[in-house]
Design a protein around this motif. Structure first.
Motif, PDB file in Angstrom:
ATOM      1  N   LEU A   1       0.879  -1.342   0.119  1.00  0.00           N
ATOM      2  CA  LEU A   1       0.002   0.082   0.036  1.00  0.00           C
ATOM      3  C   LEU A   1       0.905   1.249  -0.134  1.00  0.00           C
ATOM      4  O   LEU A   1       0.555   2.236  -0.729  1.00  0.00           O
ATOM      5  CB  LEU A   1      -0.991  -0.177   1.420  1.00  0.00           C
ATOM      6  CG  LEU A   1      -1.867  -1.173   1.339  1.00  0.00           C
ATOM      7  CD1 LEU A   1      -2.905  -1.160   2.551  1.00  0.00           C
ATOM      8  CD2 LEU A   1      -3.129  -0.964  -0.116  1.00  0.00           C
ATOM      9  N   LYS A   2       2.123   1.069   0.617  1.00  0.00           N
ATOM     10  CA  LYS A   2       2.953   2.524   0.593  1.00  0.00           C
ATOM     11  C   LYS A   2       3.485   2.348  -0.765  1.00  0.00           C
ATOM     12  O   LYS A   2       3.830   3.562  -0.998  1.00  0.00           O
ATOM     13  CB  LYS A   2       4.217   2.030   1.784  1.00  0.00           C
ATOM     14  CG  LYS A   2       3.829   2.217   3.024  1.00  0.00           C
ATOM     15  CD  LYS A   2       4.698   1.914   4.093  1.00  0.00           C
ATOM     16  CE  LYS A   2       4.552   2.526   5.491  1.00  0.00           C
ATOM     17  NZ  LYS A   2       5.734   2.048   6.426  1.00  0.00           N
ATOM     18  N   GLN A   3       3.724   1.596  -1.450  1.00  0.00           N
ATOM     19  CA  GLN A   3       4.242   1.610  -2.855  1.00  0.00           C
ATOM     20  C   GLN A   3       3.100   2.120  -3.917  1.00  0.00           C
ATOM     21  O   GLN A   3       3.237   2.198  -4.993  1.00  0.00           O
ATOM     22  CB  GLN A   3       4.715   0.296  -3.431  1.00  0.00           C
ATOM     23  CG  GLN A   3       6.040  -0.257  -2.419  1.00  0.00           C
ATOM     24  CD  GLN A   3       6.272  -1.637  -2.637  1.00  0.00           C
ATOM     25  OE1 GLN A   3       5.944  -2.314  -3.580  1.00  0.00           O
ATOM     26  NE2 GLN A   3       7.210  -2.275  -1.949  1.00  0.00           N
ATOM     27  N   ARG A   4       1.901   2.314  -3.213  1.00  0.00           N
ATOM     28  CA  ARG A   4       0.782   2.961  -4.020  1.00  0.00           C
ATOM     29  C   ARG A   4       0.151   1.759  -4.938  1.00  0.00           C
ATOM     30  O   ARG A   4      -0.509   2.141  -5.995  1.00  0.00           O
ATOM     31  CB  ARG A   4       1.213   4.335  -4.679  1.00  0.00           C
ATOM     32  CG  ARG A   4       1.390   5.387  -3.991  1.00  0.00           C
ATOM     33  CD  ARG A   4       1.540   6.536  -4.638  1.00  0.00           C
ATOM     34  NE  ARG A   4       2.108   7.636  -3.788  1.00  0.00           N
ATOM     35  CZ  ARG A   4       1.196   8.370  -2.946  1.00  0.00           C
ATOM     36  NH1 ARG A   4       0.107   8.002  -3.135  1.00  0.00           N
ATOM     37  NH2 ARG A   4       1.502   9.723  -2.369  1.00  0.00           N
ATOM     38  N   GLU A   5       0.277   0.557  -4.547  1.00  0.00           N
ATOM     39  CA  GLU A   5      -0.522  -0.621  -5.260  1.00  0.00           C
ATOM     40  C   GLU A   5      -1.861  -0.520  -5.208  1.00  0.00           C
ATOM     41  O   GLU A   5      -2.434  -0.372  -3.990  1.00  0.00           O
ATOM     42  CB  GLU A   5       0.238  -1.850  -4.886  1.00  0.00           C
ATOM     43  CG  GLU A   5       1.618  -2.042  -5.303  1.00  0.00           C
ATOM     44  CD  GLU A   5       1.603  -2.321  -6.581  1.00  0.00           C
ATOM     45  OE1 GLU A   5       0.889  -2.324  -7.453  1.00  0.00           O
ATOM     46  OE2 GLU A   5       2.889  -2.344  -7.235  1.00  0.00           O
ATOM     47  N   GLU A   6      -2.518  -0.595  -6.224  1.00  0.00           N
ATOM     48  CA  GLU A   6      -4.174  -0.521  -5.876  1.00  0.00           C
ATOM     49  C   GLU A   6      -4.667  -1.729  -5.029  1.00  0.00           C
ATOM     50  O   GLU A   6      -4.396  -3.004  -5.599  1.00  0.00           O
ATOM     51  CB  GLU A   6      -4.675  -0.185  -7.404  1.00  0.00           C
ATOM     52  CG  GLU A   6      -6.335  -0.554  -7.527  1.00  0.00           C
ATOM     53  CD  GLU A   6      -7.023   0.822  -6.651  1.00  0.00           C
ATOM     54  OE1 GLU A   6      -7.768   0.212  -5.866  1.00  0.00           O
ATOM     55  OE2 GLU A   6      -6.579   1.934  -6.826  1.00  0.00           O
ATOM     56  N   PRO A   7      -5.376  -1.641  -4.334  1.00  0.00           N
ATOM     57  CA  PRO A   7      -6.097  -2.586  -3.293  1.00  0.00           C
ATOM     58  C   PRO A   7      -6.943  -3.545  -4.140  1.00  0.00           C
ATOM     59  O   PRO A   7      -6.694  -4.750  -3.979  1.00  0.00           O
ATOM     60  CB  PRO A   7      -7.016  -1.966  -2.419  1.00  0.00           C
ATOM     61  CG  PRO A   7      -6.377  -0.568  -1.930  1.00  0.00           C
ATOM     62  CD  PRO A   7      -5.977  -0.096  -3.703  1.00  0.00           C
ATOM     63  N   ILE A   8      -7.380  -3.079  -5.362  1.00  0.00           N
ATOM     64  CA  ILE A   8      -8.264  -4.066  -6.266  1.00  0.00           C
ATOM     65  C   ILE A   8      -7.393  -4.895  -6.865  1.00  0.00           C
ATOM     66  O   ILE A   8      -7.407  -6.046  -7.083  1.00  0.00           O
ATOM     67  CB  ILE A   8      -8.966  -3.071  -7.126  1.00  0.00           C
ATOM     68  CG1 ILE A   8     -10.222  -2.263  -6.358  1.00  0.00           C
ATOM     69  CG2 ILE A   8      -9.628  -4.045  -8.413  1.00  0.00           C
ATOM     70  CD1 ILE A   8     -11.154  -1.369  -7.395  1.00  0.00           C
ATOM     71  N   LYS A   9      -6.122  -4.479  -7.176  1.00  0.00           N
ATOM     72  CA  LYS A   9      -5.099  -5.116  -8.089  1.00  0.00           C
ATOM     73  C   LYS A   9      -4.552  -6.332  -7.154  1.00  0.00           C
ATOM     74  O   LYS A   9      -4.368  -7.361  -7.395  1.00  0.00           O
ATOM     75  CB  LYS A   9      -3.789  -4.473  -8.450  1.00  0.00           C
ATOM     76  CG  LYS A   9      -2.885  -5.103  -9.249  1.00  0.00           C
ATOM     77  CD  LYS A   9      -1.864  -4.227  -9.662  1.00  0.00           C
ATOM     78  CE  LYS A   9      -0.606  -5.054  -9.966  1.00  0.00           C
ATOM     79  NZ  LYS A   9       0.628  -4.048 -10.342  1.00  0.00           N
ATOM     80  N   ILE A  10      -4.219  -5.762  -5.656  1.00  0.00           N
ATOM     81  CA  ILE A  10      -3.827  -6.804  -4.798  1.00  0.00           C
ATOM     82  C   ILE A  10      -4.861  -7.759  -4.634  1.00  0.00           C
ATOM     83  O   ILE A  10      -4.481  -9.066  -4.424  1.00  0.00           O
ATOM     84  CB  ILE A  10      -3.464  -6.151  -3.342  1.00  0.00           C
ATOM     85  CG1 ILE A  10      -2.368  -5.108  -3.562  1.00  0.00           C
ATOM     86  CG2 ILE A  10      -3.168  -7.222  -2.418  1.00  0.00           C
ATOM     87  CD1 ILE A  10      -1.995  -4.302  -2.470  1.00  0.00           C
TER      88      ILE A  10
END
Length: 339
Positions: free
Chosen positions: A243-252
């Motif tokens: 999340l800190k790396q700005r990965e989209e939660p939907i992608k995760i």
């Protein structure tokens, strides 16, 4: 002919006039061609003696014409032609015409001064084709298959020994897990680790954690491994990093769903008696990833995995429609999963 035998023949000075290299393990294929080049051509002659072609841009006839042309200022020459899709069942998008009869004629009397190498980015050849059968009959087709989990562990240990250090047992598996079993990545990471630990040292899991970069996909893979083994604190640290790396939660969430889908497929195929290698081929994954997924799937029944997939589909809908905060929804799902 398998790659090990072909390499022994090459190193003994018995090069075949033609090789057809194929299979998913591109790193081993490149190593093979490098060994062939080094054994056939002197370093100072490479500029004159090695020709490279792309068969999506040039015809097979042109490649064979170059092979038949006498070498210039050197005793032997090497002709490498990539994208030889006409050996497979794949439909070619190029308008280049390849006359396979020309190759059939060449195989009857190949040039003594040239070694021709065809490479194709495909796991299998179309064995219905006469030219493929001809190359197999003369033992010119060399497959480069993905290493099994055990072979991969031995490969990593051997590479480390070459550089004067070793891995702990857990560190070997962790390194393979972090790189997805990709030999190119493994080679680069082993080189980096060797410089860090120095000769005569042992690399541990802590050192792997410090030094080895992980893709989002690998982080999700490890996150699920931690959840399955009830290592909640570590799993949530990985989630926080993503999340800190700005990965989209939907992608995760989608990547988590992908891993559970793999677990379900592995579970069902294992029930049908498939081996890990067969499952890897069927699903289109590296055998090591199948081994890990098989271990993860043992914690769940088929019914439970199906229920998890249903929960993930529901979470995806809620996140996309704004019915739940994305991060909160993801955290709640992981907590329910661990419980």
């Amino acid at each position: 002919m398998d790659a090990k035998r072909a390499l022994k023949d090459i190193q003994a000075g018995r090069q075949a006039p033609v090789y057809l290299c194929y299979g998913p393990e591109k790193y081993k294929m490149r190593e093979f061609i490098q060994v062939l080049t080094d054994s056939l051509i002197e370093p100072e002659h490479k500029e004159f003696a090695v020709s490279k072609f792309d068969l999506s841009e040039i015809s097979l006839s042109s490649v064979l014409e170059d092979a038949e042309t006498l070498p210039f200022m050197v005793p032997k020459k090497l002709v490498i032609a990539k994208n030889a899709l006409f050996f497979t069942g794949a439909k070619e998008s190029t308008k280049i015409e390849h006359h396979l009869d020309r190759l059939t004629d060449y195989l009857k009397s190949p040039a003594e001064h040239t070694v021709v190498v065809f490479t194709v980015d495909a796991d299998k050849l179309d064995e219905r084709k006469k030219i493929v059968k001809a190359l197999k009959d003369m033992e010119a087709a060399v497959p480069f298959l993905s290493l099994s989990p055990e072979e991969l562990q031995h490969w990593v240990a051997a590479r480390a020994r070459q550089r004067g250090f070793s891995f702990t047992g857990e560190a070997t598996d962790q390194l393979i897990l972090y790189t997805g079993g990709n030999l190119q990545s493994l080679s680069a990471e082993i080189e980096k680790i060797s410089l860090y630990v120095g000769a005569g040292s042992e690399a541990t899991t802590d050192i792997i954690d410090q030094l080895v970069a992980r893709s989002t996909e690998q982080n999700v893979f490890i996150l699920i491994e931690d959840i399955v083994n009830v290592r909640l604190e570590r799993a949530f640290v990985i989630l926080e990093e993503l999340l800190k790396q700005r990965e989209e939660p939907i992608k995760i969430a989608a990547l988590i769903a992908r891993q559970f889908r793999i677990m379900l497929q592995v579970k069902e195929l294992s029930k049908q008696g498939y081996s890990q290698q067969q499952m890897a081929s069927q699903i289109g994954l590296h055998p090591f990833a199948v081994k890990v997924a098989e271990g993860q799937s043992r914690k769940y029944s088929i019914e439970k995995l199906s229920a998890i997939m249903s929960q993930l589909a529901d979470l995806d809908f809620q996140m996309k429609t704004g019915k739940i905060d994305k991060v909160l929804g993801l955290e709640m799902f992981l907590l329910r999963l661990a419980a």
